[in-house]
Design an enzyme around this catalytic site. Sequence first.
Site, PDB file in Angstrom:
ATOM      1  N   HIS A 308       0.847  -1.187   0.000  1.00 13.03           N
ATOM      2  CA  HIS A 308       0.000   0.000   0.000  1.00 13.03           C
ATOM      3  C   HIS A 308       0.882   1.236   0.000  1.00 13.03           C
ATOM      4  O   HIS A 308       1.922   1.237   0.642  1.00 13.03           O
ATOM      5  CB  HIS A 308      -0.923   0.015   1.236  1.00 13.03           C
ATOM      6  CG  HIS A 308      -2.094   0.914   1.066  1.00 13.03           C
ATOM      7  ND1 HIS A 308      -2.023   2.258   1.323  1.00 13.03           N
ATOM      8  CD2 HIS A 308      -3.353   0.670   0.627  1.00 13.03           C
ATOM      9  CE1 HIS A 308      -3.199   2.797   1.056  1.00 13.03           C
ATOM     10  NE2 HIS A 308      -4.029   1.858   0.629  1.00 13.03           N
ATOM     11  N   ASP A 365      -7.938  -5.698   0.202  1.00 16.52           N
ATOM     12  CA  ASP A 365      -8.437  -6.553  -0.873  1.00 16.52           C
ATOM     13  C   ASP A 365      -8.000  -8.007  -0.752  1.00 16.52           C
ATOM     14  O   ASP A 365      -8.434  -8.848  -1.531  1.00 16.52           O
ATOM     15  CB  ASP A 365      -7.964  -5.999  -2.230  1.00 16.52           C
ATOM     16  CG  ASP A 365      -8.610  -4.672  -2.526  1.00 16.52           C
ATOM     17  OD1 ASP A 365      -9.829  -4.562  -2.295  1.00 16.52           O
ATOM     18  OD2 ASP A 365      -7.915  -3.750  -2.964  1.00 16.52           O
TER      19      ASP A 365
HETATM   20  N1  CMC Z   1       4.169  -7.619  -4.821  1.00 16.82           N
HETATM   21  C1  CMC Z   1       5.505  -7.580  -5.025  1.00 16.82           C
HETATM   22  N2  CMC Z   1       6.255  -6.474  -4.898  1.00 16.82           N
HETATM   23  C2  CMC Z   1       5.621  -5.350  -4.527  1.00 16.82           C
HETATM   24  C3  CMC Z   1       4.223  -5.301  -4.289  1.00 16.82           C
HETATM   25  C4  CMC Z   1       3.502  -6.511  -4.450  1.00 16.82           C
HETATM   26  N3  CMC Z   1       2.188  -6.517  -4.235  1.00 16.82           N
HETATM   27  N4  CMC Z   1       3.862  -4.056  -3.960  1.00 16.82           N
HETATM   28  C5  CMC Z   1       4.999  -3.323  -3.982  1.00 16.82           C
HETATM   29  N5  CMC Z   1       6.059  -4.099  -4.316  1.00 16.82           N
HETATM   30  C6  CMC Z   1       7.471  -3.686  -4.390  1.00 16.82           C
HETATM   31  C7  CMC Z   1       7.719  -2.787  -5.594  1.00 16.82           C
HETATM   32  O1  CMC Z   1       8.073  -3.556  -6.733  1.00 16.82           O
HETATM   33  C8  CMC Z   1       8.841  -1.925  -5.083  1.00 16.82           C
HETATM   34  O2  CMC Z   1      10.030  -2.702  -5.111  1.00 16.82           O
HETATM   35  P1  CMC Z   1      11.478  -1.988  -5.363  1.00 16.82           P
HETATM   36  O3  CMC Z   1      11.659  -1.035  -4.208  1.00 16.82           O
HETATM   37  O4  CMC Z   1      12.444  -3.106  -5.370  1.00 16.82           O
HETATM   38  O5  CMC Z   1      11.373  -1.285  -6.690  1.00 16.82           O
HETATM   39  C9  CMC Z   1       8.499  -1.705  -3.622  1.00 16.82           C
HETATM   40  O6  CMC Z   1       7.721  -2.856  -3.264  1.00 16.82           O
HETATM   41  C10 CMC Z   1       7.683  -0.430  -3.379  1.00 16.82           C
HETATM   42  O7  CMC Z   1       6.492  -0.510  -4.125  1.00 16.82           O
HETATM   43  P2  CMC Z   1       5.897   0.654  -5.022  1.00 16.82           P
HETATM   44  O8  CMC Z   1       5.443   0.097  -6.323  1.00 16.82           O
HETATM   45  O9  CMC Z   1       6.838   1.816  -5.062  1.00 16.82           O
HETATM   46  O10 CMC Z   1       4.648   1.059  -4.154  1.00 16.82           O
HETATM   47  P3  CMC Z   1       3.504   2.033  -4.592  1.00 16.82           P
HETATM   48  O11 CMC Z   1       3.190   2.817  -3.400  1.00 16.82           O
HETATM   49  O12 CMC Z   1       3.825   2.765  -5.844  1.00 16.82           O
HETATM   50  O13 CMC Z   1       2.284   1.036  -4.968  1.00 16.82           O
HETATM   51  C11 CMC Z   1       0.536  -0.495  -4.671  1.00 16.82           C
HETATM   52  C12 CMC Z   1       1.353   0.630  -4.043  1.00 16.82           C
HETATM   53  C13 CMC Z   1      -0.659  -0.798  -3.784  1.00 16.82           C
HETATM   54  C14 CMC Z   1      -0.008  -0.043  -6.055  1.00 16.82           C
HETATM   55  C15 CMC Z   1       1.448  -1.739  -4.819  1.00 16.82           C
HETATM   56  O14 CMC Z   1       1.865  -2.175  -3.545  1.00 16.82           O
HETATM   57  C16 CMC Z   1       0.757  -2.855  -5.553  1.00 16.82           C
HETATM   58  O15 CMC Z   1       0.778  -2.875  -6.797  1.00 16.82           O
HETATM   59  N6  CMC Z   1       0.102  -3.832  -4.824  1.00 16.82           N
HETATM   60  C17 CMC Z   1      -0.659  -4.876  -5.463  1.00 16.82           C
HETATM   61  C18 CMC Z   1      -2.010  -4.322  -5.928  1.00 16.82           C
HETATM   62  C19 CMC Z   1      -2.966  -4.111  -4.767  1.00 16.82           C
HETATM   63  O16 CMC Z   1      -3.118  -4.965  -3.914  1.00 16.82           O
HETATM   64  N7  CMC Z   1      -3.634  -2.956  -4.797  1.00 16.82           N
HETATM   65  C20 CMC Z   1      -4.675  -2.625  -3.790  1.00 16.82           C
HETATM   66  C21 CMC Z   1      -4.266  -1.503  -2.895  1.00 16.82           C
HETATM   67  S1  CMC Z   1      -5.353  -1.383  -1.475  1.00 16.82           S
HETATM   68  C22 CMC Z   1      -6.868  -0.865  -2.113  1.00 16.82           C
HETATM   69  C23 CMC Z   1      -6.826   0.531  -2.494  1.00 16.82           C
HETATM   70  O17 CMC Z   1      -6.906   1.395  -1.604  1.00 16.82           O
HETATM   71  O18 CMC Z   1      -6.734   0.802  -3.697  1.00 16.82           O
END
Ligand code: CMC
Length: 431
Positions: A308, A365
């Site tokens: 998140h 989720d």
């Molecule tokens: N699985 C594997 N790696 C992950 C995941 C995951 N679910 N989420 C983040 N990472 C890694 C990401 O690749 C990055 O790695 P590195 O530092 O090596 O590049 C690190 O963790 C930081 O992640 P980020 O992409 O910079 O985080 P963000 O804040 O941009 O994205 C997120 C947040 C929720 C979009 C992401 O965690 C994600 O895609 N999760 C899976 C989708 C999901 O469950 N979404 C629902 C969110 S809750 C409901 C809502 O409020 O929308």
Amino acid sequence: MSVEAKLEVNGQTWTLPALEGSEGEKAVNISDLRLSTGYITLDEGYGNTGSCISKITFIDGEKGILRYRGIPIEELAEKSTFVETAYLIIYGSLPTDSQLAAFSDLLTQYSMLHEDMKFHFEGFPASAHPMAILSAMINAASCFDDKIMHWQWKNLKDFEAAAAKLISQVRTIAAYAYRKSRGLPFIYPKRTYKYTRNFLHMMFSAPDEDFEVKPEVAKALDLIFLLHADHEQNCSTSTVRMVASSQANLFASCSAGVCALWGPLHGGANQAVLEMLEQIHQTGDDGSRFIAAAKDKNSGKKLMGFGHRVYKNYDPRAKIIKKACDEVLAHLNISDPLLDIAKHLEAAALKDPYFVERKLYPNVDFYSGIIMRAIGIPVEMFPVIFAIGRMPGWIANYKEIMEDPKSRISRPRQVYIGKTLNHYVSLEQRQ
Ligand code: CMC
């Protein structure tokens, strides 16, 4: 105590006012930055950008705190209902008996769609995604109400009617979208049923026999709505505020919110989680292979339902949902292999250095889809359930914009990295 920040660029110093929110959140106000310095800030993905000041929802991602209008989500989950919480979020405090009764009456009064809306549903193919139908139909519903269509922020009474209509009709539209996809006749809402029970009635009843709704099932779905009711400036809520800032009407703004919510990184994650669990199950994996793939940046896979932007601790909604999930499945006497896989994935991820170092925890989720599956809601409807739940939050944010006399149209800047001056070349000379 007034605090200031200093910015030094090329030897010149500017003073920027700082401000602090009621929970100690600190911000540097850069509203005049470009005018006084010629600089803008760059914050792709808005991870450090406050786009507004708001009184609706407070989140402390480090501590795993979520409060609507100051009330902890745990208390609301235990003691409130979705409708009462919707009132709280939109109007700022818990309703009295008579306020709640008046709000519920409005929801009942507006639950029917205009009969001509049926023809719009007929135009969609059976394979249409219900989020596409939902977004289109919210906009279409506004065309049947002049006051909403030619929206001007006039008075609270108009707003109350429009807000109730949207909260009530989004549920009717959602149920109709599902019935359409199954080729089933539409079931009208029933005045005597409460909000969530009525939704289940419109989803699953037959024309000649009402679907028997177990109170535990209605309660679990009501809880899912409540837990999704607001989440401050996420992707869809920011979209609603962005559209509202141009003074578009309430329905148009919230229909844009549905589109922003649809993606798998946001409200579509619940659908993506279930599809992930099914895929793991079908391939005979216990989750270990999938976790390895999720850690590999080249695999194109992520552990859906994990991570998140704001929560760097357990998502408080996920804790509540996980408990509810166990209770509903036990009550319905369902043993779901996907729940076992989910629990195994969670346990493995929570001790895996990749997830621990990045502070990736289950989000709301991760378990909600298993409850919805147990209730009989098909997977493509999961984001729709999220959208029904999120409606009060979008409406409250819309209201905040409309009530703010200083509200301006949202219009971010960019850093241009394209070609510099470049001249038109005629078609013949381009060969
Ligand atoms: N699985 C594997 N790696 C992950 C995941 C995951 N679910 N989420 C983040 N990472 C890694 C990401 O690749 C990055 O790695 P590195 O530092 O090596 O590049 C690190 O963790 C930081 O992640 P980020 O992409 O910079 O985080 P963000 O804040 O941009 O994205 C997120 C947040 C929720 C979009 C992401 O965690 C994600 O895609 N999760 C899976 C989708 C999901 O469950 N979404 C629902 C969110 S809750 C409901 C809502 O409020 O929308």
